[in-house]
Design a protein around this motif. Structure first.
Motif, mmCIF file in Angstrom:
data_model
loop_
_atom_site.group_PDB
_atom_site.id
_atom_site.type_symbol
_atom_site.label_atom_id
_atom_site.label_comp_id
_atom_site.label_asym_id
_atom_site.label_seq_id
_atom_site.Cartn_x
_atom_site.Cartn_y
_atom_site.Cartn_z
ATOM 1 N N THR A 30 0.713 -1.334 -0.087
ATOM 2 C CA THR A 30 -0.089 -0.186 -0.489
ATOM 3 C C THR A 30 0.954 1.172 -0.207
ATOM 4 O OG1 THR A 30 0.164 -0.161 2.300
ATOM 5 C CG2 THR A 30 -2.265 -1.182 1.164
ATOM 6 N N LEU A 31 2.023 1.220 0.415
ATOM 7 C CA LEU A 31 3.162 2.075 -0.022
ATOM 8 C C LEU A 31 3.538 3.324 -1.212
ATOM 9 C CD1 LEU A 31 6.494 1.379 2.318
ATOM 10 C CD2 LEU A 31 4.006 3.308 3.065
ATOM 11 N N PRO A 32 3.323 4.020 -1.453
ATOM 12 C CA PRO A 32 2.767 4.560 -2.623
ATOM 13 C C PRO A 32 4.446 4.907 -2.854
ATOM 14 C CG PRO A 32 3.050 6.683 -0.495
ATOM 15 C CD PRO A 32 2.848 5.062 -0.538
ATOM 16 N N TYR A 33 4.020 5.166 -4.734
ATOM 17 C CA TYR A 33 4.853 4.564 -5.384
ATOM 18 C C TYR A 33 5.513 6.923 -5.723
ATOM 19 C CZ TYR A 33 6.455 0.673 -7.348
ATOM 20 O OH TYR A 33 6.690 -1.507 -6.014
ATOM 21 N N GLN A 34 7.074 7.478 -5.391
ATOM 22 C CA GLN A 34 7.249 8.839 -6.171
ATOM 23 C C GLN A 34 7.474 8.280 -7.073
ATOM 24 O OE1 GLN A 34 7.170 10.872 -3.591
ATOM 25 N NE2 GLN A 34 5.882 9.796 -1.737
ATOM 26 N N HIS A 35 7.671 9.869 -7.939
ATOM 27 C CA HIS A 35 8.634 9.492 -9.148
ATOM 28 C C HIS A 35 9.199 11.148 -9.491
ATOM 29 C CE1 HIS A 35 5.970 6.071 -11.072
ATOM 30 N NE2 HIS A 35 5.120 7.128 -9.781
ATOM 31 N N HIS A 36 10.554 11.266 -9.754
ATOM 32 C CA HIS A 36 11.307 12.142 -9.713
ATOM 33 C C HIS A 36 11.938 12.570 -11.460
ATOM 34 C CE1 HIS A 36 10.110 12.953 -5.283
ATOM 35 N NE2 HIS A 36 11.288 11.658 -5.152
ATOM 36 N N ARG A 37 11.630 13.487 -11.231
ATOM 37 C CA ARG A 37 12.120 14.260 -13.297
ATOM 38 C C ARG A 37 12.800 14.877 -13.051
ATOM 39 N NH1 ARG A 37 11.045 11.107 -17.157
ATOM 40 N NH2 ARG A 37 9.293 9.780 -17.299
ATOM 41 N N GLY A 38 14.485 15.234 -13.037
ATOM 42 C CA GLY A 38 15.528 16.359 -13.686
ATOM 43 C C GLY A 38 16.756 16.842 -14.660
ATOM 44 N N PHE A 39 17.454 17.048 -14.790
ATOM 45 C CA PHE A 39 18.277 17.317 -14.965
ATOM 46 C C PHE A 39 19.760 16.991 -14.215
ATOM 47 C CE2 PHE A 39 14.977 19.167 -17.760
ATOM 48 C CZ PHE A 39 14.898 18.353 -18.992
#
Length: 340
Positions: A30-39
């Protein structure tokens, strides 16, 4: 009776253990998935992981530290100072990559070489302008190429046989950066994640659908506008690192055959073999990154000799067959990871 009494005494503890295990599994699901983007390193990165904590600040700090160590485009990085012959004592990140690069250079007979950038730049300009570098200019540049011309001194500083020698870790730094982010997430007890920096990938566990991580291998095509992203295959890369090298949309033709724009550090000239793309799966992304680059220089036959010495490497090669059509070869161990 005594044995039965022991079992009755242990039963509550076994019950608690089972209930606790079930609760932990449910919590993980049930833990959420984190999403990160960058350069970073002049390219895009993407990090996906399962946790109720947001580690973006710490992820960016790790990537910043790698950039400060290895980016030749960062005027304040350690590698820039080494290239400018400024007195600097390299940090652990720089030395980790430098030693691994040297190890792979030795293993591939110099096909992987972090001093090759001047040649790559010369040919890159030549391909764009339509004018090849002259034999004289190539001979001059070859005097500055060679991993064995750079070493570590007793004081821990980098020693170059010629001050004009330049280091460029671009063919291993993205993979190393992915490894460092994975190391951070493991230290936070994150077990499900995928890190990708400029196409170099590290995965562990499962994705949001509770399925293995699947990564596509792009089909090499003559597509200068980069609008065609047709996949050659899809691989299950769970608990592995993956890197692909190949000038997908950048070929030259000779004798009716297609060749990738890959420069051989030994000859100073573009390679002339049929290999168009090399995808490598390994236990570390830095290793996968570097070997993929080396295999593009070596060609398929020599690359297969290296692969035969390494049980920890799996490869997927796309090459041009005698008729000019794309064909594939992959190591037997990779067969179980091909999804489609």
């Amino acid at each position: 009776m005594k044995k039965r009494g022991n079992l009755l005494w242990q039963l509550p503890f076994l019950t608690i253990l089972i209930i606790g295990t079930v609760l932990i599994i449910r919590e993980q699901q049930t833990l959420p998935y984190q999403h990160h983007r960058g350069f970073i390193f002049g390219t895009e990165y993407s990090v996906t992981y399962q946790s109720d904590h947001d580690y973006q600040t710490e992820i960016e700090k790790v990537l910043h530290n790698v950039d400060q160590s290895l980016s030749p485009f960062n005027p304040h990085s350690i590698i820039t100072k080494v290239n400018q012959n400024i007195d600097v004592r390299p940090n652990q990140m720089f030395m980790d990559v430098f030693r691994l690069a040297r190890q792979i250079s030795q293993d591939t007979d110099g096909a992987f070489d972090i001093t090759v950038a001047p040649l790559v730049n010369a040919w890159g300009f030549g391909f764009k302008s339509g004018e090849s570098p002259t034999p004289h200019s190539i001979d001059s540049l070859l005097q500055l190429i060679g991993y064995e011309k750079v070493s570590v001194g007793a004081d821990g500083r980098i020693r170059k046989s010629d001050p004009r020698i330049m280091l460029d870790c671009s063919a291993i730094a993205k993979g190393y950066g992915s490894d460092m982010v994975a190391k951070l997430l493991r230290s936070k007890d994150v077990s499900n994640y995928m890190i990708e920096i400029g196409g170099e990938v590290v995965t562990h566990g499962v994705n949001e659908k509770r399925l293995p991580w699947r990564i596509g291998v792009t089909k090499p095509t003559d597509d200068s506008l980069q609008v065609n992203n047709e996949l050659q295959t899809v691989l299950n890369v769970t608990d592995k690192a993956m890197a692909t090298s190949g000038n997908y949309r950048n070929f030259y033709y000779k004798g009716g055959k297609k060749y990738a724009h890959t420069v051989d550090p030994k000859t100073g000239y573009p390679v002339q073999h049929s290999l168009l793309s090399a995808t490598v799966l390994a236990n570390s992304c830095a290793m996968a990154d570097a070997y993929a680059t080396a295999f593009m220089v070596m060609g398929m036959e020599k690359a297969r000799e290296v692969i035969a010495r390494h049980n920890d490497l799996m490869v997927y090669f796309i090459y041009s067959d005698p008729s000019g059509k794309n064909a594939v070869w992959y190591s037997p161990a990779l067969a179980s990871k091909i999804m489609e």
